[in-house]
Design a protein around this motif. Sequence first.
Motif, PDB file in Angstrom:
ATOM      1  N   ILE A 110       7.556  -2.112   8.026  1.00 23.42           N
ATOM      2  CA  ILE A 110       8.074  -1.791   6.694  1.00 23.42           C
ATOM      3  C   ILE A 110       9.544  -2.200   6.609  1.00 23.42           C
ATOM      4  CG2 ILE A 110       8.713   0.104   5.144  1.00 23.42           C
ATOM      5  CD1 ILE A 110       6.170   1.564   6.138  1.00 23.42           C
ATOM      6  N   ALA A 111      10.306  -1.838   7.634  1.00 24.82           N
ATOM      7  CA  ALA A 111      11.738  -2.156   7.638  1.00 24.82           C
ATOM      8  C   ALA A 111      11.989  -3.657   7.682  1.00 24.82           C
ATOM      9  CB  ALA A 111      12.416  -1.471   8.825  1.00 24.82           C
ATOM     10  N   GLU A 112      11.029  -4.407   8.219  1.00 30.91           N
ATOM     11  CA  GLU A 112      11.158  -5.867   8.246  1.00 30.91           C
ATOM     12  C   GLU A 112      10.779  -6.498   6.913  1.00 30.91           C
ATOM     13  OE1 GLU A 112       8.792  -7.093  11.569  1.00 30.91           O
ATOM     14  OE2 GLU A 112      10.300  -6.494  13.046  1.00 30.91           O
ATOM     15  N   GLY A 113      10.351  -5.657   5.945  1.00 33.44           N
ATOM     16  CA  GLY A 113      10.085  -6.152   4.606  1.00 33.44           C
ATOM     17  C   GLY A 113       8.630  -6.433   4.294  1.00 33.44           C
ATOM     18  N   ASN A 114       7.721  -5.991   5.155  1.00 25.52           N
ATOM     19  CA  ASN A 114       6.293  -6.225   4.924  1.00 25.52           C
ATOM     20  C   ASN A 114       5.706  -5.189   3.972  1.00 25.52           C
ATOM     21  OD1 ASN A 114       5.505  -8.448   7.003  1.00 25.52           O
ATOM     22  ND2 ASN A 114       6.751  -7.005   8.181  1.00 25.52           N
ATOM     23  N   SER A 115       4.779  -5.609   3.129  1.00 28.43           N
ATOM     24  CA  SER A 115       4.069  -4.697   2.242  1.00 28.43           C
ATOM     25  C   SER A 115       2.939  -4.008   3.009  1.00 28.43           C
ATOM     26  CB  SER A 115       3.471  -5.468   1.063  1.00 28.43           C
ATOM     27  OG  SER A 115       2.450  -6.355   1.520  1.00 28.43           O
ATOM     28  N   ASN A 116       2.368  -2.958   2.396  1.00 27.38           N
ATOM     29  CA  ASN A 116       1.228  -2.284   3.025  1.00 27.38           C
ATOM     30  C   ASN A 116       0.085  -3.261   3.282  1.00 27.38           C
ATOM     31  OD1 ASN A 116       2.634   0.081   2.912  1.00 27.38           O
ATOM     32  ND2 ASN A 116       1.397   1.023   1.303  1.00 27.38           N
ATOM     33  N   LYS A 117      -0.151  -4.173   2.352  1.00 27.87           N
ATOM     34  CA  LYS A 117      -1.220  -5.160   2.507  1.00 27.87           C
ATOM     35  C   LYS A 117      -0.937  -6.089   3.682  1.00 27.87           C
ATOM     36  CE  LYS A 117      -3.818  -8.668  -0.072  1.00 27.87           C
ATOM     37  NZ  LYS A 117      -3.954  -9.356  -1.375  1.00 27.87           N
ATOM     38  N   GLN A 118       0.313  -6.526   3.812  1.00 26.60           N
ATOM     39  CA  GLN A 118       0.665  -7.410   4.926  1.00 26.60           C
ATOM     40  C   GLN A 118       0.557  -6.676   6.259  1.00 26.60           C
ATOM     41  OE1 GLN A 118       4.544  -8.371   3.240  1.00 26.60           O
ATOM     42  NE2 GLN A 118       3.948 -10.528   3.012  1.00 26.60           N
ATOM     43  N   ILE A 119       0.980  -5.416   6.283  1.00 24.58           N
ATOM     44  CA  ILE A 119       0.886  -4.624   7.516  1.00 24.58           C
ATOM     45  C   ILE A 119      -0.574  -4.417   7.894  1.00 24.58           C
ATOM     46  CG2 ILE A 119       1.387  -2.386   8.576  1.00 24.58           C
ATOM     47  CD1 ILE A 119       3.861  -2.247   6.744  1.00 24.58           C
ATOM     48  N   SER A 120      -1.398  -4.174   6.894  1.00 19.10           N
ATOM     49  CA  SER A 120      -2.833  -4.009   7.128  1.00 19.10           C
ATOM     50  C   SER A 120      -3.407  -5.236   7.829  1.00 19.10           C
ATOM     51  CB  SER A 120      -3.539  -3.785   5.789  1.00 19.10           C
ATOM     52  OG  SER A 120      -4.942  -3.846   5.937  1.00 19.10           O
ATOM     53  N   ALA A 121      -3.005  -6.414   7.368  1.00 17.21           N
ATOM     54  CA  ALA A 121      -3.507  -7.655   7.975  1.00 17.21           C
ATOM     55  C   ALA A 121      -2.946  -7.855   9.376  1.00 17.21           C
ATOM     56  CB  ALA A 121      -3.146  -8.838   7.083  1.00 17.21           C
ATOM     57  N   LEU A 122      -1.672  -7.552   9.573  1.00 17.68           N
ATOM     58  CA  LEU A 122      -1.042  -7.745  10.886  1.00 17.68           C
ATOM     59  C   LEU A 122      -1.638  -6.821  11.946  1.00 17.68           C
ATOM     60  CD1 LEU A 122       2.711  -8.098   9.812  1.00 17.68           C
ATOM     61  CD2 LEU A 122       1.374  -9.829  11.029  1.00 17.68           C
ATOM     62  N   LEU A 123      -1.926  -5.585  11.564  1.00 16.21           N
ATOM     63  CA  LEU A 123      -2.434  -4.602  12.517  1.00 16.21           C
ATOM     64  C   LEU A 123      -3.959  -4.507  12.528  1.00 16.21           C
ATOM     65  CD1 LEU A 123       0.128  -1.680  11.993  1.00 16.21           C
ATOM     66  CD2 LEU A 123       0.208  -3.583  13.620  1.00 16.21           C
ATOM     67  N   ASN A 124      -4.596  -5.258  11.617  1.00 17.99           N
ATOM     68  CA  ASN A 124      -6.054  -5.269  11.534  1.00 17.99           C
ATOM     69  C   ASN A 124      -6.620  -3.873  11.283  1.00 17.99           C
ATOM     70  OD1 ASN A 124      -8.558  -6.562  11.533  1.00 17.99           O
ATOM     71  ND2 ASN A 124      -8.883  -6.173  13.710  1.00 17.99           N
ATOM     72  N   VAL A 125      -6.000  -3.169  10.336  1.00 20.03           N
ATOM     73  CA  VAL A 125      -6.480  -1.856   9.922  1.00 20.03           C
ATOM     74  C   VAL A 125      -6.537  -1.843   8.390  1.00 20.03           C
ATOM     75  CG1 VAL A 125      -5.549  -0.663  11.937  1.00 20.03           C
ATOM     76  CG2 VAL A 125      -4.144  -0.878   9.877  1.00 20.03           C
ATOM     77  N   SER A 126      -7.143  -0.811   7.823  1.00 21.10           N
ATOM     78  CA  SER A 126      -7.249  -0.726   6.377  1.00 21.10           C
ATOM     79  C   SER A 126      -5.905  -0.353   5.754  1.00 21.10           C
ATOM     80  CB  SER A 126      -8.294   0.319   5.980  1.00 21.10           C
ATOM     81  OG  SER A 126      -7.833   1.620   6.309  1.00 21.10           O
ATOM     82  N   ILE A 127      -5.749  -0.691   4.476  1.00 23.13           N
ATOM     83  CA  ILE A 127      -4.533  -0.307   3.757  1.00 23.13           C
ATOM     84  C   ILE A 127      -4.407   1.211   3.725  1.00 23.13           C
ATOM     85  CG2 ILE A 127      -3.390  -0.327   1.508  1.00 23.13           C
ATOM     86  CD1 ILE A 127      -4.519  -3.096   1.026  1.00 23.13           C
ATOM     87  N   LYS A 128      -5.540   1.900   3.602  1.00 23.33           N
ATOM     88  CA  LYS A 128      -5.527   3.367   3.586  1.00 23.33           C
ATOM     89  C   LYS A 128      -4.955   3.917   4.897  1.00 23.33           C
ATOM     90  CE  LYS A 128      -8.459   7.398   2.737  1.00 23.33           C
ATOM     91  NZ  LYS A 128      -9.828   7.878   2.408  1.00 23.33           N
TER      92      LYS A 128
END
Length: 233
Positions: A182-200
């Motif tokens: 988050i601090a690096e500027g990623n959205s929840n959707k981008q984090i979801s893809a990076l970590l391979n988990v759901s947005i929820k």
Amino acid sequence: MNTLFSNLSRPKTEVSVVNGPTAVRILIADDHDVVRSGLRSIVELRAGWQVVGEAGDGKAALTMALALKPDILITDYSIPLMNGVEVTRQVRQRLDRTEVLMFTMHDTDEIITQALAAGAKAFLLKSDAKQYLVSAIEALANRKPFFTGKLSERMLHSYLAKETERVIPLLTPRERMVVQLIAEGNSNKQISALLNVSIKTVESQRSAAMKKIDATSTAGLVRYAIRNKLIEP
């Protein structure tokens, strides 16, 4: 940047082939080209030591470590996408023969504690590299821990001080990762893809982290990440 590493540069990610059964195989992870090049220049002066790869972010470091299975991983704490503590934790869980040297400019008690809990067996400040890097690698190559006298004293004082400290809930490794991203500027959707988990799941971990650190906004998460060296300002 420490003068030890000045006037040097290399590609952000590099892999080399290592020959010889007795070579100490080393992987370097740092997001600064000049630091990786400086480390490589020191390592390659030693007979039998080989740099098998260089990574410029945490995810690349983990991927390369799993593929190359180095004897030693030298990783910075504040690296993008996956901080050094999380890289260390996953490497030590999956590669029991790979020792980790946490190599950083930060020496707060929290960072030292996190690194040790994740499985790092050596901790070295970048400012001490010229004096102690070779000794640290030699210790890890022989399956022994390494800490400078200054850091050993810090660790002892920190341990004794904890007897009177208020207990504060710690973020889980995944919550730390979410806060960093988050601090690096990623959205929840981008984090979801990076970590391979759901947005929820990302939203749940974000909410849990905010509650633990008493943050009420994204700005609060960013301040926490900067204060705890998850990112560099």
